[in-house]
Design an enzyme around this catalytic site. Structure first.
Site, PDB file in Angstrom:
ATOM      1  NE  ARG A  97      -7.650  11.481   5.413  1.00  0.00           N
ATOM      2  CZ  ARG A  97      -8.161  10.919   6.518  1.00  0.00           C
ATOM      3  NH1 ARG A  97      -7.405  10.142   7.264  1.00  0.00           N
ATOM      4  NH2 ARG A  97      -9.402  11.135   6.871  1.00  0.00           N
ATOM      5  CG  HIS A  98      -3.616   8.931   1.532  1.00  0.00           C
ATOM      6  ND1 HIS A  98      -4.439   8.216   0.714  1.00  0.00           N
ATOM      7  CD2 HIS A  98      -3.877   8.519   2.803  1.00  0.00           C
ATOM      8  CE1 HIS A  98      -5.182   7.402   1.449  1.00  0.00           C
ATOM      9  NE2 HIS A  98      -4.876   7.564   2.736  1.00  0.00           N
ATOM     10  NE  ARG A 155       7.797  21.357   3.304  1.00  0.00           N
ATOM     11  CZ  ARG A 155       9.083  21.669   3.423  1.00  0.00           C
ATOM     12  NH1 ARG A 155       9.816  21.852   2.371  1.00  0.00           N
ATOM     13  NH2 ARG A 155       9.615  21.791   4.615  1.00  0.00           N
ATOM     14  CD  GLU A 176      -7.118  -6.193   3.064  1.00  0.00           C
ATOM     15  OE1 GLU A 176      -7.190  -6.112   1.816  1.00  0.00           O
ATOM     16  OE2 GLU A 176      -6.425  -5.432   3.753  1.00  0.00           O
ATOM     17  CG  HIS A 181       0.818   6.378   4.861  1.00  0.00           C
ATOM     18  ND1 HIS A 181      -0.180   7.335   4.962  1.00  0.00           N
ATOM     19  CD2 HIS A 181       0.357   5.292   5.519  1.00  0.00           C
ATOM     20  CE1 HIS A 181      -1.179   6.839   5.662  1.00  0.00           C
ATOM     21  NE2 HIS A 181      -0.888   5.604   6.006  1.00  0.00           N
ATOM     22  CB  THR A 230      -9.638   1.847   7.204  1.00  0.00           C
ATOM     23  OG1 THR A 230      -9.167   2.513   6.037  1.00  0.00           O
ATOM     24  CG2 THR A 230     -10.999   1.256   6.944  1.00  0.00           C
ATOM     25  CG  ASN A 255      -1.827   1.149   1.340  1.00  0.00           C
ATOM     26  OD1 ASN A 255      -1.420   2.290   1.128  1.00  0.00           O
ATOM     27  ND2 ASN A 255      -3.081   0.906   1.670  1.00  0.00           N
ATOM     28  N   GLY A 282       1.087  -1.359   4.395  1.00  0.00           N
ATOM     29  CA  GLY A 282       1.518  -0.037   3.962  1.00  0.00           C
ATOM     30  C   GLY A 282       2.368   0.701   4.973  1.00  0.00           C
ATOM     31  CG  HIS A 283       1.919   3.349   9.102  1.00  0.00           C
ATOM     32  ND1 HIS A 283       2.637   3.038  10.238  1.00  0.00           N
ATOM     33  CD2 HIS A 283       1.833   4.697   9.072  1.00  0.00           C
ATOM     34  CE1 HIS A 283       2.951   4.153  10.873  1.00  0.00           C
ATOM     35  NE2 HIS A 283       2.475   5.175  10.191  1.00  0.00           N
ATOM     36  CG  HIS A 305      -8.159   4.159   0.919  1.00  0.00           C
ATOM     37  ND1 HIS A 305      -8.306   4.078   2.285  1.00  0.00           N
ATOM     38  CD2 HIS A 305      -9.376   4.496   0.432  1.00  0.00           C
ATOM     39  CE1 HIS A 305      -9.563   4.335   2.608  1.00  0.00           C
ATOM     40  NE2 HIS A 305     -10.230   4.608   1.500  1.00  0.00           N
ATOM     41  CD  GLU A 308      -7.806   0.448   1.494  1.00  0.00           C
ATOM     42  OE1 GLU A 308      -6.645   0.012   1.271  1.00  0.00           O
ATOM     43  OE2 GLU A 308      -8.137   0.962   2.559  1.00  0.00           O
ATOM     44  CG  HIS A 319      -5.710  -1.565   9.330  1.00  0.00           C
ATOM     45  ND1 HIS A 319      -5.268  -0.949  10.470  1.00  0.00           N
ATOM     46  CD2 HIS A 319      -6.264  -0.577   8.576  1.00  0.00           C
ATOM     47  CE1 HIS A 319      -5.554   0.339  10.422  1.00  0.00           C
ATOM     48  NE2 HIS A 319      -6.156   0.595   9.269  1.00  0.00           N
ATOM     49  N   GLY A 320      -2.164  -2.552   9.902  1.00  0.00           N
ATOM     50  CA  GLY A 320      -1.286  -2.467  11.071  1.00  0.00           C
ATOM     51  C   GLY A 320      -0.174  -3.491  11.097  1.00  0.00           C
ATOM     52  NE  ARG A 325      -9.455   8.550   4.303  1.00  0.00           N
ATOM     53  CZ  ARG A 325      -9.745   7.691   5.285  1.00  0.00           C
ATOM     54  NH1 ARG A 325      -9.005   6.619   5.471  1.00  0.00           N
ATOM     55  NH2 ARG A 325     -10.745   7.925   6.101  1.00  0.00           N
TER      56      ARG A 325
HETATM   57  N1  PXP Z   1      -5.934  -3.061   4.131  1.00  0.00           N
HETATM   58  C1  PXP Z   1      -6.884  -2.109   4.222  1.00  0.00           C
HETATM   59  C2  PXP Z   1      -8.250  -2.452   3.767  1.00  0.00           C
HETATM   60  C3  PXP Z   1      -6.575  -0.821   4.712  1.00  0.00           C
HETATM   61  O1  PXP Z   1      -7.540   0.104   4.822  1.00  0.00           O
HETATM   62  C4  PXP Z   1      -5.255  -0.534   5.061  1.00  0.00           C
HETATM   63  C5  PXP Z   1      -4.901   0.846   5.500  1.00  0.00           C
HETATM   64  O2  PXP Z   1      -5.013   1.737   4.429  1.00  0.00           O
HETATM   65  C6  PXP Z   1      -4.301  -1.552   4.920  1.00  0.00           C
HETATM   66  C7  PXP Z   1      -4.666  -2.822   4.485  1.00  0.00           C
HETATM   67  C8  PXP Z   1      -2.868  -1.323   5.238  1.00  0.00           C
HETATM   68  O3  PXP Z   1      -2.740  -0.965   6.582  1.00  0.00           O
HETATM   69  P1  PXP Z   1      -1.342  -0.447   7.086  1.00  0.00           P
HETATM   70  O4  PXP Z   1      -1.066   0.835   6.345  1.00  0.00           O
HETATM   71  O5  PXP Z   1      -1.574  -0.222   8.541  1.00  0.00           O
HETATM   72  O6  PXP Z   1      -0.336  -1.496   6.785  1.00  0.00           O
END
Ligand code: PXP
Length: 253
Positions: free
Chosen positions: A58-59, A27, A160, A19, A110, A16, A225-226, A52, A79, A203-204, A54
């Site tokens: 925002r990104h 910037r 997912e 970010h 999310t 993902n 992603g993050h 994603h 997404e 996620h996370g 949104r």
């Molecule tokens: N899957 C979904 C559906 C998400 O909304 C996100 C966050 O955008 C991720 C995966 C990835 O999460 P993370 O950025 O925390 O790894």
């Protein structure tokens, strides 16, 4: 040099890149470029790219999504919230997959899975429109058996599983809660695969939490992603992805 043995139940890594766009937008210019990040991620072993779009942009922005849809050599996972605006855009861009997520304007990321039981009627026609356009629909949901049944009723081929609560428990060092949350994911994955769903998770997830999830044999794809973009600051994006891929493969083996 001998090539690696093919994996019997391969686990894909979707990267993902949201970010990268977050930093770019801080910037207001064009760097860092999320498209360049996507290309580097693919070169480092990403099996797919997730972005994603949104409602508040925002990104990722519309132009990013358009470019990704045209230049990527691996599957694009678009997404999105289940709104008519996003569904129309997906049908125009024809990504490989669309992951439907809940979206609240004020949230940082999310929070929680999509309420596919309560929102069955409004989701049904949207899932159908995407499917008829040849887009693989994935529903981002809580790991729960009743929710797996609801996904089947909606006709979505993929779910997912939301790993956020599990990752929070890992981060807090709470062993009992970690085991409880992992158990929920494992049961939902096993049940969901048993009724014919393809199972993804995300996620996370980070290097310290990915292993036990990657080890679940029913899971076909992780979306991360993050942690990867954060780690890229220190080791570079390619290395961050290779490290994650290594942790996933070790756990799966
Ligand atoms: N899957 C979904 C559906 C998400 O909304 C996100 C966050 O955008 C991720 C995966 C990835 O999460 P993370 O950025 O925390 O790894």
């Amino acid at each position: 040099m001998s090539s690696p043995a093919p994996r019997s139940n391969p686990l894909r890594l979707g990267v993902n890149i949201d970010h990268v766009a977050t930093v770019r937008n801080a910037r207001g210019g064009t760097a860092p470029d999320p498209i360049r990040a996507a290309r580097e991620a693919v070169a480092a072993g990403a099996d797919g790219i997730t972005a994603h779009l949104r409602e508040d942009r925002r990104h990722i922005r519309d132009a990013d999504m358009e470019t990704l849809a045209h230049v990527l050599t691996v599957p694009l996972n678009f997404e999105m919230a289940a709104t008519d605006e996003m569904i129309d855009m997906a049908i125009r861009l024809r990504p490989h997959a669309a992951c439907l997520v809940p979206e609240k304007r004020e949230e940082r990321t999310t929070e929680g899975g999509l309420d596919i039981v309560g929102a069955h009627d409004s989701l049904l026609s949207r899932v159908k429109r995407l499917g008829q356009a040849g887009i693989r629909v994935s529903l981002f949901v809580e790991p729960d058996e009743a929710v797996m049944d609801a996904a089947r009723r909606l006709g979505a081929p993929v779910v997912e599983l939301h790993t956020g609560s599990y990752c929070e428990a890992v981060a807090e060092g709470d062993a009992a809660r970690t085991a409880h949350e992992l158990g929920r994911i494992a049961r939902a994955a096993s049940y969901g695969a048993g009724i014919g769903l393809e199972i993804h998770a995300g996620h996370g997830l980070a290097l310290d939490s990915v292993g036990p999830v990657a080890a679940l044999p029913e899971i076909a794809e992780l979306n991360i992603g993050h942690a990867l973009i954060g780690e890229a600051i220190f080791v570079g994006l390619g290395q961050a992805i290779r490290d994650m891929r290594g942790a996933m493969d070790t756990a799966r083996a």
